[in-house]
Scaffold this motif. Structure first.
Motif, PDB file in Angstrom:
ATOM      1  N   TYR A  95      41.148  43.202  44.612  1.00  0.00           N
ATOM      2  CA  TYR A  95      42.562  42.834  44.551  1.00  0.00           C
ATOM      3  C   TYR A  95      42.977  42.214  45.889  1.00  0.00           C
ATOM      4  CZ  TYR A  95      43.186  45.119  40.084  1.00  0.00           C
ATOM      5  OH  TYR A  95      43.109  45.449  38.744  1.00  0.00           O
ATOM      6  N   TYR A  96      43.639  41.068  45.771  1.00  0.00           N
ATOM      7  CA  TYR A  96      44.045  40.300  46.949  1.00  0.00           C
ATOM      8  C   TYR A  96      45.559  40.152  46.999  1.00  0.00           C
ATOM      9  CZ  TYR A  96      39.158  38.752  47.035  1.00  0.00           C
ATOM     10  OH  TYR A  96      37.789  38.705  47.078  1.00  0.00           O
ATOM     11  N   CYS A  97      46.081  40.242  48.192  1.00  0.00           N
ATOM     12  CA  CYS A  97      47.485  39.961  48.467  1.00  0.00           C
ATOM     13  C   CYS A  97      47.601  38.491  48.882  1.00  0.00           C
ATOM     14  CB  CYS A  97      47.917  40.890  49.601  1.00  0.00           C
ATOM     15  SG  CYS A  97      49.574  40.641  50.227  1.00  0.00           S
ATOM     16  N   ARG A  98      48.681  37.849  48.431  1.00  0.00           N
ATOM     17  CA  ARG A  98      48.892  36.442  48.803  1.00  0.00           C
ATOM     18  C   ARG A  98      50.347  36.244  49.182  1.00  0.00           C
ATOM     19  NH1 ARG A  98      46.848  31.406  48.862  1.00  0.00           N
ATOM     20  NH2 ARG A  98      47.970  29.650  47.951  1.00  0.00           N
ATOM     21  N   GLY A  99      50.539  35.526  50.291  1.00  0.00           N
ATOM     22  CA  GLY A  99      51.881  35.195  50.716  1.00  0.00           C
ATOM     23  C   GLY A  99      51.849  34.050  51.705  1.00  0.00           C
ATOM     24  N   ARG A 100      52.834  33.183  51.636  1.00  0.00           N
ATOM     25  CA  ARG A 100      52.926  32.024  52.510  1.00  0.00           C
ATOM     26  C   ARG A 100      51.602  31.249  52.534  1.00  0.00           C
ATOM     27  NH1 ARG A 100      52.617  30.421  57.920  1.00  0.00           N
ATOM     28  NH2 ARG A 100      54.301  29.067  58.600  1.00  0.00           N
ATOM     29  N   LEU A 101      51.001  31.113  51.365  1.00  0.00           N
ATOM     30  CA  LEU A 101      49.761  30.345  51.179  1.00  0.00           C
ATOM     31  C   LEU A 101      48.560  30.972  51.886  1.00  0.00           C
ATOM     32  CD1 LEU A 101      51.131  26.688  51.488  1.00  0.00           C
ATOM     33  CD2 LEU A 101      50.845  28.094  49.431  1.00  0.00           C
ATOM     34  N   ASN A 102      48.652  32.238  52.245  1.00  0.00           N
ATOM     35  CA  ASN A 102      47.542  32.932  52.895  1.00  0.00           C
ATOM     36  C   ASN A 102      47.051  34.072  52.017  1.00  0.00           C
ATOM     37  OD1 ASN A 102      47.253  32.059  56.018  1.00  0.00           O
ATOM     38  ND2 ASN A 102      49.359  31.821  55.326  1.00  0.00           N
ATOM     39  N   TRP A 103      45.770  34.430  52.224  1.00  0.00           N
ATOM     40  CA  TRP A 103      45.139  35.515  51.481  1.00  0.00           C
ATOM     41  C   TRP A 103      44.780  36.661  52.416  1.00  0.00           C
ATOM     42  CZ3 TRP A 103      44.812  35.142  46.258  1.00  0.00           C
ATOM     43  CH2 TRP A 103      44.843  33.875  45.682  1.00  0.00           C
ATOM     44  N   GLY A 104      44.850  37.878  51.862  1.00  0.00           N
ATOM     45  CA  GLY A 104      44.269  39.001  52.558  1.00  0.00           C
ATOM     46  C   GLY A 104      42.772  39.048  52.319  1.00  0.00           C
ATOM     47  N   GLN A 105      42.123  40.078  52.870  1.00  0.00           N
ATOM     48  CA  GLN A 105      40.666  40.187  52.747  1.00  0.00           C
ATOM     49  C   GLN A 105      40.238  40.846  51.441  1.00  0.00           C
ATOM     50  OE1 GLN A 105      42.497  42.365  54.314  1.00  0.00           O
ATOM     51  NE2 GLN A 105      41.682  44.362  53.680  1.00  0.00           N
ATOM     52  N   GLY A 106      41.173  41.486  50.768  1.00  0.00           N
ATOM     53  CA  GLY A 106      40.889  42.118  49.489  1.00  0.00           C
ATOM     54  C   GLY A 106      40.567  43.593  49.614  1.00  0.00           C
ATOM     55  N   THR A 107      40.826  44.322  48.532  1.00  0.00           N
ATOM     56  CA  THR A 107      40.480  45.728  48.448  1.00  0.00           C
ATOM     57  C   THR A 107      39.887  45.987  47.074  1.00  0.00           C
ATOM     58  OG1 THR A 107      41.302  47.997  48.771  1.00  0.00           O
ATOM     59  CG2 THR A 107      42.798  46.466  47.684  1.00  0.00           C
ATOM     60  N   GLN A 108      38.779  46.725  47.041  1.00  0.00           N
ATOM     61  CA  GLN A 108      38.047  46.948  45.797  1.00  0.00           C
ATOM     62  C   GLN A 108      38.707  48.058  44.984  1.00  0.00           C
ATOM     63  OE1 GLN A 108      35.054  45.423  44.490  1.00  0.00           O
ATOM     64  NE2 GLN A 108      35.660  46.606  42.693  1.00  0.00           N
ATOM     65  N   VAL A 109      38.919  47.789  43.714  1.00  0.00           N
ATOM     66  CA  VAL A 109      39.372  48.801  42.759  1.00  0.00           C
ATOM     67  C   VAL A 109      38.309  48.926  41.677  1.00  0.00           C
ATOM     68  CG1 VAL A 109      41.087  49.363  40.997  1.00  0.00           C
ATOM     69  CG2 VAL A 109      41.822  48.413  43.193  1.00  0.00           C
TER      70      VAL A 109
END
Length: 112
Positions: free
Chosen positions: A94-108
């Motif tokens: 699962y990735y967070c997105r904001g202001r055209l940027n991505w986070g590194q993700g977290t596994q679920v």
């Protein structure tokens, strides 16, 4: 620079719950809509949920409606994804997105 840091992922049994968090920095968080995406193995990244800059609107993928809730705390520069009644098919990064940027993700991972 913009940073989005997700947390809260893990292994959960079917029917269980998890709450993901995404802490944002480097931009005016309260001015931007935020979104959660996910990517399962062998599949394309897909939009899960979005929320307006003030939390005044939200939308969800059909597959998660009624089970997931997106929210935000602009005082803490954080967006959340509350996931209930989890299913094995929710397994993904699962990735967070904001202001055209991505986070590194977290596994679920949803598995018995």
């Amino acid at each position: 620079q913009v940073q989005l840091v997700e947390s809260g992922g893990g292994l959960v049994q079917p029917g269980g719950s998890l709450r993901l968090s995404c802490a944002a920095s480097g931009f005016t968080f309260s001015s931007y809509p935020m979104s959660w995406y996910r990517q399962a193995p062998g599949k394309e990244r897909e939009l899960v949920a979005s929320i307006g800059s003030t939390g005044g609107w939200t939308n969800y993928a059909d597959s998660v409606k009624g089970r997931f809730t997106i929210s935000r705390d602009n005082a803490k520069n954080t967006v959340y994804l509350q996931m209930n009644s989890l299913k094995p098919e929710d397994t993904a990064v699962y990735y967070c997105r904001g202001r055209l940027n991505w986070g590194q993700g977290t596994q679920v991972t949803v598995s018995s």
